[in-house]
Design an enzyme around this catalytic site. Structure first.
Site, PDB file in Angstrom:
ATOM      1  N   VAL A 277       0.898  -1.167   0.000  1.00  0.00           N
ATOM      2  CA  VAL A 277       0.000   0.000   0.000  1.00  0.00           C
ATOM      3  C   VAL A 277       0.929   1.207   0.000  1.00  0.00           C
ATOM      4  O   VAL A 277       1.477   1.585   1.032  1.00  0.00           O
ATOM      5  CB  VAL A 277      -0.924   0.020   1.230  1.00  0.00           C
ATOM      6  CG1 VAL A 277      -1.765   1.298   1.247  1.00  0.00           C
ATOM      7  CG2 VAL A 277      -1.823  -1.215   1.249  1.00  0.00           C
ATOM      8  N   PRO A 278       1.165   1.823  -1.166  1.00  0.00           N
ATOM      9  CA  PRO A 278       2.283   2.771  -1.321  1.00  0.00           C
ATOM     10  C   PRO A 278       1.990   4.169  -0.772  1.00  0.00           C
ATOM     11  O   PRO A 278       1.853   5.140  -1.513  1.00  0.00           O
ATOM     12  CB  PRO A 278       2.480   2.801  -2.844  1.00  0.00           C
ATOM     13  CG  PRO A 278       1.109   2.559  -3.394  1.00  0.00           C
ATOM     14  CD  PRO A 278       0.465   1.586  -2.449  1.00  0.00           C
ATOM     15  N   CYS A 279       1.955   4.274   0.555  1.00  0.00           N
ATOM     16  CA  CYS A 279       1.671   5.563   1.184  1.00  0.00           C
ATOM     17  C   CYS A 279       2.774   6.582   0.904  1.00  0.00           C
ATOM     18  O   CYS A 279       2.551   7.798   1.061  1.00  0.00           O
ATOM     19  CB  CYS A 279       1.460   5.396   2.677  1.00  0.00           C
ATOM     20  SG  CYS A 279       2.737   4.463   3.541  1.00  0.00           S
ATOM     21  N   HIS A 280       3.957   6.122   0.458  1.00  0.00           N
ATOM     22  CA  HIS A 280       5.034   7.065   0.123  1.00  0.00           C
ATOM     23  C   HIS A 280       4.683   7.909  -1.098  1.00  0.00           C
ATOM     24  O   HIS A 280       5.315   8.935  -1.342  1.00  0.00           O
ATOM     25  CB  HIS A 280       6.354   6.322  -0.108  1.00  0.00           C
ATOM     26  CG  HIS A 280       6.315   5.368  -1.259  1.00  0.00           C
ATOM     27  ND1 HIS A 280       5.796   4.087  -1.155  1.00  0.00           N
ATOM     28  CD2 HIS A 280       6.715   5.490  -2.555  1.00  0.00           C
ATOM     29  CE1 HIS A 280       5.885   3.472  -2.317  1.00  0.00           C
ATOM     30  NE2 HIS A 280       6.448   4.299  -3.190  1.00  0.00           N
ATOM     31  N   ARG A 281       3.665   7.507  -1.871  1.00  0.00           N
ATOM     32  CA  ARG A 281       3.250   8.275  -3.049  1.00  0.00           C
ATOM     33  C   ARG A 281       2.279   9.402  -2.710  1.00  0.00           C
ATOM     34  O   ARG A 281       1.849  10.140  -3.592  1.00  0.00           O
ATOM     35  CB  ARG A 281       2.604   7.344  -4.082  1.00  0.00           C
ATOM     36  CG  ARG A 281       3.558   6.306  -4.656  1.00  0.00           C
ATOM     37  CD  ARG A 281       2.863   5.383  -5.646  1.00  0.00           C
ATOM     38  NE  ARG A 281       3.717   4.252  -5.987  1.00  0.00           N
ATOM     39  CZ  ARG A 281       3.285   3.121  -6.512  1.00  0.00           C
ATOM     40  NH1 ARG A 281       1.984   2.965  -6.769  1.00  0.00           N
ATOM     41  NH2 ARG A 281       4.132   2.136  -6.792  1.00  0.00           N
TER      42      ARG A 281
END
Length: 223
Positions: free
Chosen positions: A166-170
């Site tokens: 779940v790419p929360c860094h984006r």
């Protein structure tokens, strides 16, 4: 390979290493915590109770692991059709080369359990952000048809148990700034540098010609 165990959970570690444009070699280590005793409907699956983002030092990683030690997992990521070794391999390929996780793990192989309906909506919408791109919190709220819920979206991402997948860094600030990461909002912190690094490896994978003279180099401030 299996690298450790805490109670009924077992741990595999994955590594990340990059050289900055200034020639500094940065190394990180993360972990996948598997819930070996997990049961859920639907047959065989690989149960992940949490993914620990790459940390700047082994001591910091151990501190993060201590937080899950002895706790019954409240959330589970059920993965079908993949092995432990494949999970570690895809995480390392992403962290080091930017290989899209979306290309290695289909949506129908992934089921998040033990989370609220709002969290599920946030995480699924976050997974829709294209590899190599970013979106502000307001974009997520708009896509979810929950205008004005940016703070709630931020809180859900702040307790994301499955980062990278779940790419929360984006997710960034509305002005394009990186914002905080891993609970730290200091621009020069290793946590925010890691967020920048993750975005850089994605960009490098998408446009390798931009990095052709300096392969595998990320735009990360030396720590």
């Amino acid at each position: 390979s299996r690298n450790g165990r805490i109670g009924l959970k077992s741990i595999d570690f994955f590594r990340m290493a990059v050289t900055t444009r200034l020639g500094h070699r940065l190394s990180y280590i993360g972990a996948v915590v598997f819930a070996d005793n997990a049961r859920a409907p639907g047959g065989d699956f690989l149960a992940v109770s949490s993914i620990i983002l790459p940390h700047h030092s082994v001591d910091e990683l151990h501190e993060a692991l201590r937080e899950v030690d002895g706790k019954e997992p409240q959330s589970l990521l059920c993965l079908r059709g993949v092995s432990r070794e494949q999970v570690v391999s895809m995480l390392e390929d992403f962290c080091n080369e930017g290989v899209p996780l979306e290309s290695r793990l289909r949506a129908d192989q992934l089921d998040m359990q033990g989370i609220t309906a709002f969290q599920r909506h946030v995480y699924e919408t976050t997974r829709a952000i294209p590899h190599g791109e970013t979106r502000p919190y307001a974009w997520l709220a708009h896509k979810m048809k929950r205008r004005g819920s940016e703070r709630a979206v931020g809180r859900a991402l702040g307790c994301n148990p499955f980062p990278l997948l779940v790419p929360c860094h984006r997710v960034v600030k509305k002005d394009g700034g990186l914002g905080g990461f891993m609970g730290d909002e200091t621009p020069a912190s290793w946590q925010v540098n890691l967020k920048r690094l993750l975005l850089d490896v994605e960009e490098q994978h998408r446009q390798p010609s931009l990095f052709a003279t300096q392969p595998r180099v990320a735009r990360v401030a030396a720590s």
